[in-house]
Design an enzyme around this catalytic site. Structure first.
Site, PDB file in Angstrom:
ATOM      1  N   ASP A  49      -3.014  -1.884  -6.955  1.00 20.17           N
ATOM      2  CA  ASP A  49      -3.606  -2.366  -5.703  1.00 20.17           C
ATOM      3  C   ASP A  49      -4.963  -3.028  -5.953  1.00 20.17           C
ATOM      4  OD1 ASP A  49      -4.472  -2.833  -3.156  1.00 20.17           O
ATOM      5  OD2 ASP A  49      -4.247  -0.779  -2.440  1.00 20.17           O
TER       6      ASP A  49
ATOM      7  N   TYR B  19      -3.121  -1.228   7.172  1.00 18.83           N
ATOM      8  CA  TYR B  19      -4.261  -2.082   7.502  1.00 18.83           C
ATOM      9  C   TYR B  19      -4.443  -2.162   9.018  1.00 18.83           C
ATOM     10  CZ  TYR B  19      -4.075  -3.674   2.645  1.00 18.83           C
ATOM     11  OH  TYR B  19      -4.075  -3.722   1.269  1.00 18.83           O
TER      12      TYR B  19
ATOM     13  N   ARG C  41       0.865  -1.185   0.000  1.00 21.32           N
ATOM     14  CA  ARG C  41       0.000   0.000   0.000  1.00 21.32           C
ATOM     15  C   ARG C  41       0.897   1.228   0.000  1.00 21.32           C
ATOM     16  NH1 ARG C  41      -5.035   0.180   4.046  1.00 21.32           N
ATOM     17  NH2 ARG C  41      -6.193   1.111   2.356  1.00 21.32           N
TER      18      ARG C  41
ATOM     19  N   GLN D 202      -0.448   2.341  -6.154  1.00 19.30           N
ATOM     20  CA  GLN D 202      -1.912   2.485  -6.133  1.00 19.30           C
ATOM     21  C   GLN D 202      -2.585   1.895  -7.363  1.00 19.30           C
ATOM     22  OE1 GLN D 202      -2.671   6.672  -5.477  1.00 19.30           O
ATOM     23  NE2 GLN D 202      -3.145   6.328  -3.319  1.00 19.30           N
TER      24      GLN D 202
ATOM     25  N   SER E 140      -7.607  -3.226  -3.020  1.00 20.80           N
ATOM     26  CA  SER E 140      -8.414  -2.016  -2.838  1.00 20.80           C
ATOM     27  C   SER E 140      -9.468  -1.876  -3.918  1.00 20.80           C
ATOM     28  CB  SER E 140      -7.509  -0.776  -2.821  1.00 20.80           C
ATOM     29  OG  SER E 140      -6.714  -0.743  -1.658  1.00 20.80           O
TER      30      SER E 140
END
Length: 384
Positions: A135, A233, A127, A132, A138
């Site tokens: 990911d 997290y 992360r 991004q 997500s």
């Protein structure tokens, strides 16, 4: 460099690893893309769409797997109808990119290592700002959070928004969301759009501003321990902290029309957030949607893959919610995978650079060995 897209054989898996749009981009870069016949059908992408994008359609799945330099999947390798595992079909020293659940099922990592496969797990993408676009956890969690609210709204025997009618005023539904990660935040936003009054709880105080920015009230608990794990997290907390947390959220669960739980810990049983006692205090007709059902559930009454009624409360334990929205789930996942491949392919050649923090974190097996220490530890625990 042959890039292959496998047809998913896991039950209820409707996603596909690449969509025609991303295939076209790879072909434009001079790469060969092979797609198993019917791979995109459940996500409403036809073989003709892939051919138009420049891919070659392969009907023989064994041929596809055995000739691929890079094999792309969504779900972890499965056992085929003929009794062979998909891992057995992979060409030694080829690359597999997929969700692998290496912490929950570390045995698969050993099998890949034995086959001399370089395996990159989409769950292990770090992360970070730079990662991004890759990911996948997500991107898929956002879909799950959205769909969870729609499922809850359909099951609730009430309106969501406040309504003023000639027959009287209808109070808005009260929604309590437990866990303000990507899924939780999307659930908050969706419930607010539908007109509900929303409260949200998370053990990480840092998410308070994000929750409030979406128009929800943040339920905060003060804990005297670290609550954030690597990558941002939520961290598994002590039994004492769990008890204090349950005491705090009990009254919010009791007053809610809908409770949506999203708390998960990679490779571990989901934390128990909603006890039987809490469910017993909820109003008849209330709804719980437990997004951690596959990991044992955040609610004590959850049964994975089932909708049950317990003491008048409907408890829904959905499995693989992103797959229920295969068009956009595949679109987002394909973008994640394609972005990762940009790190691995330079001038049409494969380059596994462990000096890159993303590649280093995501690569589970290489050169016949398991590289990830957490996966090694998980495997050791299974063997012992």
């Amino acid at each position: 460099m042959k890039i292959a897209v496998a047809k998913e054989i896991e039950i209820c898996e409707r996603r596909v690893a690449l969509i025609p749009e991303t295939v076209a981009k790879l072909v434009k870069q001079g790469l060969e893309v092979f797609v198993e016949a019917g791979a995109g059908e459940k996500a409403f992408f036809s073989d003709a769409d892939y051919e138009t994008a420049g891919a070659k359609i392969i009907s023989d799945s064994a041929q596809l797997w055995s000739e691929a330099d890079i094999l792309l999947k969504v779900s972890p390798p499965q056992t085929r109808e003929d009794g062979r595992t998909e891992i057995e079909l992979l060409k030694p020293e080829s690359v597999l990119i997929s969700f692998l659940n290496p912490l929950g099922n570390p045995v698969i990592a050993q099998q890949l290592a034995n086959r001399q496969i370089t395996a990159l797990s989409m769950e292990l993408i770090p992360r970070s700002t730079r990662a991004q676009s890759m990911d996948a956890l997500s991107s898929q969690a956002s879909l799950a959070g959205y769909k969870a609210v729609l499922i809850a709204a359909a099951a609730l025997p009430k309106y969501f928004p406040m309504l003023t009618t000639a027959a009287g005023t209808i109070a808005p539904a009260k929604v309590f969301i437990m866990g303000a990660g990507v899924a939780g935040l999307q659930a908050i936003a969706t419930a607010r759009r539908l007109g509900a009054v929303v409260e949200a709880f998370d053990i990480r105080p840092a998410v308070k501003e994000e929750v409030q920015s979406l128009g929800a009230k943040f339920v905060e608990v003060k804990l005297e321990e670290e609550t954030v794990a690597a990558g941002g997290y939520a961290k598994e907390i002590s039994e004492d902290s769990k008890k204090r947390t349950q005491e705090l959220v009990a009254s919010h669960v009791k007053n809610a029309d809908i409770v949506i739980t999203t708390a998960q810990v990679p490779g571990r049983q989901a934390p128990r957030l909603v006890t039987e006692e809490m469910v017993a205090q909820m109003k008849p007709g209330s709804v719980i949607v437990d997004l951690a059902a596959e990991q044992g559930g955040n609610c004590a009454c959850t049964e994975a893959g089932k909708d049950i009624i317990w003491n008048g409360v409907t408890i829904i334990g959905p499995i693989n919610l992103p797959s229920s929205m295969p068009v956009h789930a595949s679109q987002l996942y394909a973008k994640n995978v394609t972005s990762l491949m940009q790190l691995l392919i330079k001038d049409k050649a494969l380059e596994i650079n462990f000096g890159d923090d993303i590649v280093d974190a995501a690569c589970v097996t290489h050169g016949g060995e398991i590289r990830n220490q957490r996966v090694k530890d998980a495997l050791q625990a299974v063997v012992v």
